[in-house]
Design an enzyme around this catalytic site. Sequence first.
Site, PDB file in Angstrom:
ATOM      1  N   HIS A 112       6.198   1.343 -17.864  1.00  0.00           N
ATOM      2  CA  HIS A 112       5.460   0.820 -16.709  1.00  0.00           C
ATOM      3  C   HIS A 112       6.056  -0.536 -16.362  1.00  0.00           C
ATOM      4  O   HIS A 112       6.073  -1.458 -17.181  1.00  0.00           O
ATOM      5  CB  HIS A 112       3.965   0.682 -17.015  1.00  0.00           C
ATOM      6  CG  HIS A 112       3.180   0.186 -15.836  1.00  0.00           C
ATOM      7  ND1 HIS A 112       2.619   1.043 -14.894  1.00  0.00           N
ATOM      8  CD2 HIS A 112       2.874  -1.069 -15.432  1.00  0.00           C
ATOM      9  CE1 HIS A 112       2.007   0.322 -13.969  1.00  0.00           C
ATOM     10  NE2 HIS A 112       2.144  -0.955 -14.266  1.00  0.00           N
ATOM     11  N   CYS A 113       6.548  -0.661 -15.138  1.00  0.00           N
ATOM     12  CA  CYS A 113       7.244  -1.884 -14.717  1.00  0.00           C
ATOM     13  C   CYS A 113       6.274  -2.791 -13.963  1.00  0.00           C
ATOM     14  O   CYS A 113       5.764  -2.406 -12.904  1.00  0.00           O
ATOM     15  CB  CYS A 113       8.437  -1.532 -13.835  1.00  0.00           C
ATOM     16  SG  CYS A 113       9.344  -2.998 -13.270  1.00  0.00           S
ATOM     17  N   PRO A 114       6.005  -3.999 -14.449  1.00  0.00           N
ATOM     18  CA  PRO A 114       5.097  -4.897 -13.725  1.00  0.00           C
ATOM     19  C   PRO A 114       5.699  -5.446 -12.439  1.00  0.00           C
ATOM     20  O   PRO A 114       4.969  -5.868 -11.544  1.00  0.00           O
ATOM     21  CB  PRO A 114       4.845  -6.030 -14.738  1.00  0.00           C
ATOM     22  CG  PRO A 114       6.045  -6.016 -15.632  1.00  0.00           C
ATOM     23  CD  PRO A 114       6.482  -4.581 -15.719  1.00  0.00           C
TER      24      PRO A 114
END
Length: 249
Positions: A112-114
């Site tokens: 999951h890429c912020p």
Amino acid sequence: MYRRGPPPPGPPPPPLLTAAPCLAELRERGEPLRALGFAALVLGSVLLHWTVSLMDPGFVPQAGVSEEQEAMIPPLPKTVQLRRCGYCMVKQPMRAKHCRVCQHCVRRFDHHCPWIENCVGEKNHSLFVAYLAMQLVVLLWALHIAWSGLYFEGSWKWLKHNIFLLLSFVLMAIFTVVAVLLLVSHLYLVSCNTTTWEFMSRHRISYLQHCDTENPFDQGLIRNLWRFFCTCHLVAWEKMYFQEDSDPV
């Protein structure tokens, strides 16, 4: 009566400056084309960012794996089980993982890429790598522009007048290093047909713990890159796990 003679000739007045020579010089050096090229790269980077952020990364539907899809999956050994997600209660296909931020199970979950506020999964991973590559080109070009504006002199006065440009250069250099590390690491994982989650958590993944080979999904560099960048359909990873020809799901 005394007559004054004509005043002595003085220096000729300076010629009027015109913009035409300057524009012609800029055109000869290709400055407008460079500016347009840089603007096009920035625009393309923004569009890719929006696309990767807003698209479906490969969410597993709430119905889970259909009966038709499940019939295509060969029987797994007892040590390898396709478990049911404890959060959304769907039967996860192989290589899927539940994301607690997105509240969905994601096929071929990478991370999951912020920065994009979205998961990176089977459907958007290739665009994410393209986004990293374009972002790196923009940063390198911006570094070149910032460096060309720095003229070092041995005085504090120069530093006072160029402090913001120097800080911008240092900040862009840091972002460039981060982009290089991210791009290189993802290209390496893609070349091996593995994901960040599988690479970091291999000891906790049942289908990797009880596998005879180190990576059951690795089909060689060329086929891995071709499947990653040039195919659009979802893959039945369970078939590849048994070294069979994988069909679209």
